[in-house]
Scaffold this motif. Structure first.
Motif, PDB file in Angstrom:
ATOM      1  N   HIS A  71       0.923  -1.206  -0.142  1.00  0.00           N
ATOM      2  CA  HIS A  71       0.055   0.061   0.050  1.00  0.00           C
ATOM      3  C   HIS A  71       0.870   1.222   0.061  1.00  0.00           C
ATOM      4  CE1 HIS A  71      -3.725   2.308   0.589  1.00  0.00           C
ATOM      5  NE2 HIS A  71      -2.817   3.136   1.555  1.00  0.00           N
ATOM      6  N   MET A  72       1.832   1.000   0.758  1.00  0.00           N
ATOM      7  CA  MET A  72       2.868   2.383   0.882  1.00  0.00           C
ATOM      8  C   MET A  72       3.657   2.565  -0.557  1.00  0.00           C
ATOM      9  SD  MET A  72       1.820   3.881   3.684  1.00  0.00           S
ATOM     10  CE  MET A  72       3.181   4.909   3.838  1.00  0.00           C
ATOM     11  N   ASP A  73       3.823   1.564  -1.249  1.00  0.00           N
ATOM     12  CA  ASP A  73       4.399   1.602  -2.735  1.00  0.00           C
ATOM     13  C   ASP A  73       3.594   2.509  -3.534  1.00  0.00           C
ATOM     14  OD1 ASP A  73       6.543  -0.014  -1.854  1.00  0.00           O
ATOM     15  OD2 ASP A  73       5.888  -1.709  -2.777  1.00  0.00           O
ATOM     16  N   LYS A  74       2.326   2.139  -3.218  1.00  0.00           N
ATOM     17  CA  LYS A  74       1.322   2.996  -4.295  1.00  0.00           C
ATOM     18  C   LYS A  74       1.346   4.322  -3.603  1.00  0.00           C
ATOM     19  CE  LYS A  74      -1.773  -1.158  -4.621  1.00  0.00           C
ATOM     20  NZ  LYS A  74      -3.244  -1.682  -4.529  1.00  0.00           N
ATOM     21  N   VAL A  75       1.393   4.669  -2.312  1.00  0.00           N
ATOM     22  CA  VAL A  75       1.103   6.038  -1.713  1.00  0.00           C
ATOM     23  C   VAL A  75       2.689   6.760  -2.428  1.00  0.00           C
ATOM     24  CG1 VAL A  75       1.560   7.448   0.271  1.00  0.00           C
ATOM     25  CG2 VAL A  75      -0.072   5.391   0.257  1.00  0.00           C
ATOM     26  N   ALA A  76       3.578   6.206  -2.343  1.00  0.00           N
ATOM     27  CA  ALA A  76       4.969   6.630  -2.676  1.00  0.00           C
ATOM     28  C   ALA A  76       4.868   7.014  -4.365  1.00  0.00           C
ATOM     29  CB  ALA A  76       6.025   5.652  -2.690  1.00  0.00           C
ATOM     30  N   ASN A 134      -6.874  11.398  -0.341  1.00  0.00           N
ATOM     31  CA  ASN A 134      -7.115  10.050  -0.746  1.00  0.00           C
ATOM     32  C   ASN A 134      -6.593   8.807   0.070  1.00  0.00           C
ATOM     33  OD1 ASN A 134      -8.195  11.335  -3.343  1.00  0.00           O
ATOM     34  ND2 ASN A 134      -6.179  11.040  -4.448  1.00  0.00           N
ATOM     35  N   ASN A 135      -5.921   9.112   0.939  1.00  0.00           N
ATOM     36  CA  ASN A 135      -5.408   8.015   2.022  1.00  0.00           C
ATOM     37  C   ASN A 135      -5.819   8.398   3.110  1.00  0.00           C
ATOM     38  OD1 ASN A 135      -3.616   6.290  -0.233  1.00  0.00           O
ATOM     39  ND2 ASN A 135      -3.370   8.244  -0.818  1.00  0.00           N
ATOM     40  N   ALA A 136      -7.103   8.278   3.525  1.00  0.00           N
ATOM     41  CA  ALA A 136      -7.221   8.803   4.900  1.00  0.00           C
ATOM     42  C   ALA A 136      -6.726   8.161   6.086  1.00  0.00           C
ATOM     43  CB  ALA A 136      -8.814   8.758   5.129  1.00  0.00           C
ATOM     44  N   ASP A 137      -6.015   6.854   5.707  1.00  0.00           N
ATOM     45  CA  ASP A 137      -5.738   6.117   6.821  1.00  0.00           C
ATOM     46  C   ASP A 137      -4.167   6.239   7.110  1.00  0.00           C
ATOM     47  OD1 ASP A 137      -7.979   4.945   7.384  1.00  0.00           O
ATOM     48  OD2 ASP A 137      -7.519   3.289   6.213  1.00  0.00           O
ATOM     49  N   LEU A 138      -3.448   7.490   6.505  1.00  0.00           N
ATOM     50  CA  LEU A 138      -2.267   7.758   6.596  1.00  0.00           C
ATOM     51  C   LEU A 138      -2.016   8.836   7.782  1.00  0.00           C
ATOM     52  CD1 LEU A 138      -1.043   8.742   2.814  1.00  0.00           C
ATOM     53  CD2 LEU A 138      -0.236   6.816   4.309  1.00  0.00           C
ATOM     54  N   ASP A 220      -5.051  -2.019  11.388  1.00  0.00           N
ATOM     55  CA  ASP A 220      -6.172  -2.922  11.700  1.00  0.00           C
ATOM     56  C   ASP A 220      -6.690  -3.565  10.331  1.00  0.00           C
ATOM     57  OD1 ASP A 220      -5.953  -2.373  14.431  1.00  0.00           O
ATOM     58  OD2 ASP A 220      -7.481  -0.874  14.420  1.00  0.00           O
ATOM     59  N   LYS A 221      -7.036  -2.566   9.389  1.00  0.00           N
ATOM     60  CA  LYS A 221      -7.334  -3.117   8.015  1.00  0.00           C
ATOM     61  C   LYS A 221      -6.448  -4.229   7.534  1.00  0.00           C
ATOM     62  CE  LYS A 221      -9.715   0.847   6.248  1.00  0.00           C
ATOM     63  NZ  LYS A 221      -9.721   1.773   5.247  1.00  0.00           N
ATOM     64  N   ALA A 222      -5.032  -4.104   7.477  1.00  0.00           N
ATOM     65  CA  ALA A 222      -4.214  -4.970   7.181  1.00  0.00           C
ATOM     66  C   ALA A 222      -3.858  -6.360   7.868  1.00  0.00           C
ATOM     67  CB  ALA A 222      -2.685  -4.376   7.165  1.00  0.00           C
ATOM     68  N   ASN A 223      -4.100  -6.194   9.027  1.00  0.00           N
ATOM     69  CA  ASN A 223      -4.380  -7.405  10.063  1.00  0.00           C
ATOM     70  C   ASN A 223      -5.436  -8.242   9.566  1.00  0.00           C
ATOM     71  OD1 ASN A 223      -2.107  -7.420  11.557  1.00  0.00           O
ATOM     72  ND2 ASN A 223      -3.132  -5.781  12.958  1.00  0.00           N
ATOM     73  N   ALA A 224      -6.670  -7.412   9.203  1.00  0.00           N
ATOM     74  CA  ALA A 224      -7.916  -8.201   8.766  1.00  0.00           C
ATOM     75  C   ALA A 224      -7.913  -8.528   7.302  1.00  0.00           C
ATOM     76  CB  ALA A 224      -9.093  -7.261   8.952  1.00  0.00           C
ATOM     77  N   GLY A 225      -6.725  -8.360   6.741  1.00  0.00           N
ATOM     78  CA  GLY A 225      -6.787  -8.824   5.219  1.00  0.00           C
ATOM     79  C   GLY A 225      -7.315  -7.792   4.559  1.00  0.00           C
ATOM     80  N   LEU A 227      -6.724  -4.455   3.420  1.00  0.00           N
ATOM     81  CA  LEU A 227      -6.073  -3.219   2.855  1.00  0.00           C
ATOM     82  C   LEU A 227      -5.802  -3.494   1.536  1.00  0.00           C
ATOM     83  CD1 LEU A 227      -4.929  -0.371   3.641  1.00  0.00           C
ATOM     84  CD2 LEU A 227      -2.599  -1.851   4.250  1.00  0.00           C
ATOM     85  N   ASN A 228      -5.954  -2.633   0.538  1.00  0.00           N
ATOM     86  CA  ASN A 228      -5.714  -2.631  -0.688  1.00  0.00           C
ATOM     87  C   ASN A 228      -4.325  -2.073  -1.120  1.00  0.00           C
ATOM     88  OD1 ASN A 228      -7.775  -4.334  -1.356  1.00  0.00           O
ATOM     89  ND2 ASN A 228      -9.149  -2.617  -1.525  1.00  0.00           N
TER      90      ASN A 228
END
Length: 228
Positions: A71-76, A134-138, A220-225, A227-228
């Motif tokens: 996900h952070m690759d996409k953010v970068a 666009n990335n409110a979870d940052l 939390d999203k990542a732990n639940a699988g 996160l895109n």
């Protein structure tokens, strides 16, 4: 788009008049060398707050770190597409998770010795704000730095005002939620940038650094699988 590498961060930044928050993409570049370092922990130590650069109480399960990394690759990549006059790097936060660092030259942002944003800087910040919205979870940390020119006291105040000018524009003009920006402060002459011969690179020392890292909600999203 260039391939992103994880950047090493050494011990212990944005540029049309009257423009609001545009969506036109810029042509920034992703850069990086070496292996990652725990920049979040470093930020926390400098700020006197170990929660800076890391979600409080974060626990990252198996596989979640990889999802956050992708996900952070996409953010970068998105940041590099929006920001023309900034250096985009991937680093590592205090949780050992991939994060993004954007460095802006103060010469682009501000007139010499001032902390009011230049007209051209507002256009760049407007485009950068799209990444945050666009990335409110940052979560976001904004840090101002100065060169060794002038007194420590003046540079500390100036760097702090500059960091907060960036925050104010992102929040008050561009509509980035104030809760998304966890810290905005100056560090004065801390962490000067040096040339290969050990002399100070004065231009590089004058900068604003913006760190984008995973919030507890993203973890939390990542732990639940999820996160895109």
């Amino acid at each position: 788009m260039k391939k992103v590498k994880v950047a090493t961060v050494g011990l212990c930044a944005l540029t049309m008049v009257g423009m609001g928050c545009s969506t036109k993409a810029g042509t920034g570049a992703l850069i990086g060398t070496g292996s990652g370092t725990a920049v979040g922990a470093l930020i926390g130590a400098l700020a006197g707050n170990t929660a800076v650069g890391a979600a409080v109480g974060a626990a990252v399960g198996a596989g979640a770190g990889a999802l956050i990394g992708k996900h952070m690759d996409k953010v970068a990549a998105e940041t590099a597409a929006q920001v023309k006059n900034g250096k985009v790097e991937e680093v590592t936060d205090a949780n050992g998770l991939k994060a993004v660092k954007v460095t802006f030259d103060n010469g682009i942002l501000f007139p010499v010795g001032k902390y009011a944003l230049q007209a051209a800087a507002k256009n760049e910040l407007s485009k950068f704000s799209n990444v945050l919205k666009n990335n409110a979870d940052l979560q976001v940390d904004i840090q101002g730095y100065a060169s060794s020119d002038g007194s420590n006291e003046v540079n500390q105040v100036l760097s702090n005002n500059r960091a907060n000018s960036v925050k104010a524009y992102l929040v008050n003009t561009c509509g980035v939620p104030s809760t998304q920006i966890k810290s905005a402060r100056g560090f004065g002459e801390t962490n000067l940038i040096t040339n290969a011969d050990g002399t100070e690179n004065v231009k590089a020392s004058r900068r604003v650094e913006v760190y984008l890292y995973a919030s507890q909600a993203m973890i939390d999203k990542a732990n639940a699988g999820q996160l895109n």
